[in-house]
Design a protein around this motif. Structure first.
Motif, mmCIF file in Angstrom:
data_model
loop_
_atom_site.group_PDB
_atom_site.id
_atom_site.type_symbol
_atom_site.label_atom_id
_atom_site.label_comp_id
_atom_site.label_asym_id
_atom_site.label_seq_id
_atom_site.Cartn_x
_atom_site.Cartn_y
_atom_site.Cartn_z
ATOM 1 N N UNK A 99 0.753 -1.091 0.021
ATOM 2 C CA UNK A 99 0.024 0.010 0.003
ATOM 3 C C UNK A 99 0.872 1.350 -0.021
ATOM 4 N N UNK A 100 2.141 1.079 0.540
ATOM 5 C CA UNK A 100 2.922 2.218 0.515
ATOM 6 C C UNK A 100 3.711 2.403 -0.732
ATOM 7 N N UNK A 101 3.984 1.133 -1.337
ATOM 8 C CA UNK A 101 5.018 1.170 -2.451
ATOM 9 C C UNK A 101 4.191 1.479 -3.660
ATOM 10 N N UNK A 102 2.925 1.154 -3.843
ATOM 11 C CA UNK A 102 2.065 1.322 -5.140
ATOM 12 C C UNK A 102 2.045 2.938 -5.423
ATOM 13 N N UNK A 103 1.610 3.847 -4.526
ATOM 14 C CA UNK A 103 1.739 5.308 -5.069
ATOM 15 C C UNK A 103 2.950 5.871 -5.603
ATOM 16 N N UNK A 104 4.032 5.378 -5.068
ATOM 17 C CA UNK A 104 5.418 5.651 -5.491
ATOM 18 C C UNK A 104 5.599 4.976 -6.790
ATOM 19 N N UNK A 105 5.287 3.757 -6.974
ATOM 20 C CA UNK A 105 5.309 3.109 -8.225
ATOM 21 C C UNK A 105 4.578 3.695 -9.202
ATOM 22 N N UNK A 106 3.607 4.119 -8.990
ATOM 23 C CA UNK A 106 2.689 4.689 -9.963
ATOM 24 C C UNK A 106 3.145 5.992 -10.550
ATOM 25 N N UNK A 107 3.709 6.835 -9.571
ATOM 26 C CA UNK A 107 4.317 8.085 -9.946
ATOM 27 C C UNK A 107 5.692 7.684 -10.757
ATOM 28 N N UNK A 108 6.279 6.584 -10.523
ATOM 29 C CA UNK A 108 7.500 6.671 -11.280
ATOM 30 C C UNK A 108 7.141 6.344 -12.753
ATOM 31 N N UNK A 109 6.399 5.235 -12.747
ATOM 32 C CA UNK A 109 5.770 4.761 -14.129
ATOM 33 C C UNK A 109 5.138 6.073 -14.936
ATOM 34 N N UNK A 110 4.445 6.872 -14.343
ATOM 35 C CA UNK A 110 3.798 8.139 -15.037
ATOM 36 C C UNK A 110 4.913 8.908 -15.711
ATOM 37 N N UNK A 111 5.871 9.423 -14.435
ATOM 38 C CA UNK A 111 6.873 10.427 -15.073
ATOM 39 C C UNK A 111 7.837 9.452 -16.123
ATOM 40 N N UNK A 112 8.250 8.227 -16.261
ATOM 41 C CA UNK A 112 8.910 7.808 -17.159
ATOM 42 C C UNK A 112 7.977 7.873 -18.575
ATOM 43 N N UNK A 113 6.730 7.391 -18.552
ATOM 44 C CA UNK A 113 5.922 7.394 -19.769
ATOM 45 C C UNK A 113 5.810 8.950 -20.261
ATOM 46 N N UNK A 114 5.739 10.004 -19.441
ATOM 47 C CA UNK A 114 5.483 11.250 -19.932
ATOM 48 C C UNK A 114 6.894 11.657 -20.502
ATOM 49 N N UNK A 115 8.066 11.066 -19.966
ATOM 50 C CA UNK A 115 9.276 11.476 -20.494
ATOM 51 C C UNK A 115 9.409 10.901 -21.812
ATOM 52 N N UNK A 116 9.046 9.638 -22.131
ATOM 53 C CA UNK A 116 9.104 8.872 -23.361
ATOM 54 C C UNK A 116 8.234 9.693 -24.318
ATOM 55 N N UNK A 117 7.179 10.291 -23.773
ATOM 56 C CA UNK A 117 6.300 10.891 -24.736
ATOM 57 C C UNK A 117 6.945 12.306 -25.360
ATOM 58 N N UNK A 118 7.327 13.109 -24.445
ATOM 59 C CA UNK A 118 8.030 14.388 -24.834
ATOM 60 C C UNK A 118 9.233 13.996 -25.878
ATOM 61 N N UNK A 119 10.113 13.206 -25.508
ATOM 62 C CA UNK A 119 11.016 12.751 -26.566
ATOM 63 C C UNK A 119 10.332 12.369 -28.046
ATOM 64 N N UNK A 120 9.414 11.679 -28.075
ATOM 65 C CA UNK A 120 8.650 11.208 -29.228
ATOM 66 C C UNK A 120 8.215 12.684 -29.913
ATOM 67 N N UNK A 121 7.428 13.521 -28.971
ATOM 68 C CA UNK A 121 6.987 14.746 -29.597
ATOM 69 C C UNK A 121 8.025 15.640 -30.253
#
Length: 325
Positions: A99-121
């Protein structure tokens, strides 16, 4: 403070007062004052006087040893760890509570995918001729980001890893088109790297991973115990966590090196299916990495401090995630 890269055959390193003395084939080639160094990176058959290890440790200078064949890390001297053991106790509590790990893990995946999105843009703006494959990848990433941002109650580490895997597949489906066909880059392949792009990504990720390990030690966290990556024997899972959002940054640097022709086909050779970068190519890569790595190292330290101070205490998990959103 700077980094010293030692990547020559028949090189020996000895302690000379407050400096490192470099010998090639028994002939002294120069000295490097210790006070100028933050880390030393060695590759291949470099002989190291035992006193050098003590001097590096005493001055909190990191050491990374790369294998000569595949540039993977074979040994590390990270950094002097923070003295507050309470941080590690908090980290251990977190690692046992999904329950403590999931919020951080969600943030990590979201930040990574956003960075991938920025590069492709950025790539789409520069390469209008690649509109179809890049737009298709971006459409998939947009959908995944929308799902990650929803406040779903059934999200789990397993589902987050599924989202990350789907995002990686979509991202690399577009990313591969940024490189000329002559490089034979068809997607991410690690062991062994079969083409020049994968060879560069592997070396870059290794250097970035070491900087993440150092960031963990500096703030007093156990680099082996992550919140997104599970325990795995011999793996610095927390360092893997911290570097995940920065992988697209390394991807961008590799693309830039090939786009600007700093790296070219003549810098690489094939060794029974394993692509290897020659000495001239590695020198170019090291120089580029050092000129750009400051921003990545600052982010790693910031992530590490945020985890230590805001998350790894009882009831502090939501603060870090809310801050990063």
């Amino acid at each position: 403070m700077s980094s010293l890269y030692l990547d020559r055959k028949n090189l020996a390193v000895k302690l000379d007062g407050q400096a490192l003395a470099l010998y090639e084939d028994g002939v002294k080639r120069g000295t490097v004052p210790l006070h100028l160094l933050d880390r030393v990176v060695m590759r291949g058959n470099v002989q190291l006087e035992s006193r050098v290890l003590g001097a590096l440790s005493e001055r909190n200078i990191g050491l990374l040893v790369l294998s000569g064949r595949n540039t993977e890390a074979t040994a590390m001297l990270a950094a002097r760890s923070h003295n507050d053991a309470a941080r590690r106790l908090g980290q251990y509590r977190t690692s046992m509570d999904e329950a403590l790990r999931v919020p951080l893990a969600r943030w990590l995946v979201l930040v990574k995918v956003r960075a991938q999105q920025r590069l492709l843009r950025e790539a789409l703006a520069a390469r209008a001729d690649l509109r179809h494959p890049l737009s298709a990848s971006l459409q998939t990433l947009n959908g995944i980001i929308g799902q990650l941002r929803e406040d779903a109650f059934d999200v789990s580490l397993a589902s987050l890893r599924g989202y990350e895997g789907a995002a990686a597949a979509a991202y690399f489906a577009g990313f591969v088109h940024l490189f000329p066909g002559s490089l034979n880059f068809a997607g991410r392949k690690k062991r062994p790297p079969p083409d020049p792009v994968n060879a560069c990504l592997s070396l870059g990720y290794t250097l970035l991973h070491y900087d993440a390990v150092r960031a963990c030690h500096t703030v007093g966290l156990d680099s082996m115990l992550g919140f997104y990556h599970d325990l795995s024997f011999g793996r610095e899972s927390l360092a893997c966590d911290l570097m995940e959002p920065l992988r697209p940054l390394m991807d961008r640097w590799v693309w830039q090196m090939f786009r600007e022709r700093r790296l070219r086909a003549e810098h690489f050779s094939d060794d029974n299916g394993r692509c290897q970068m020659n000495k001239a190519g590695r020198q170019c890569f090291y120089a580029f990495y050092e000129s750009h790595a400051g921003s990545a190292r600052r982010l790693l330290r910031r992530y590490g401090h945020a985890l230590a101070k805001r998350h790894l205490t009882a009831g502090g998990s939501d603060a870090l995630v809310a801050k990063k959103r």
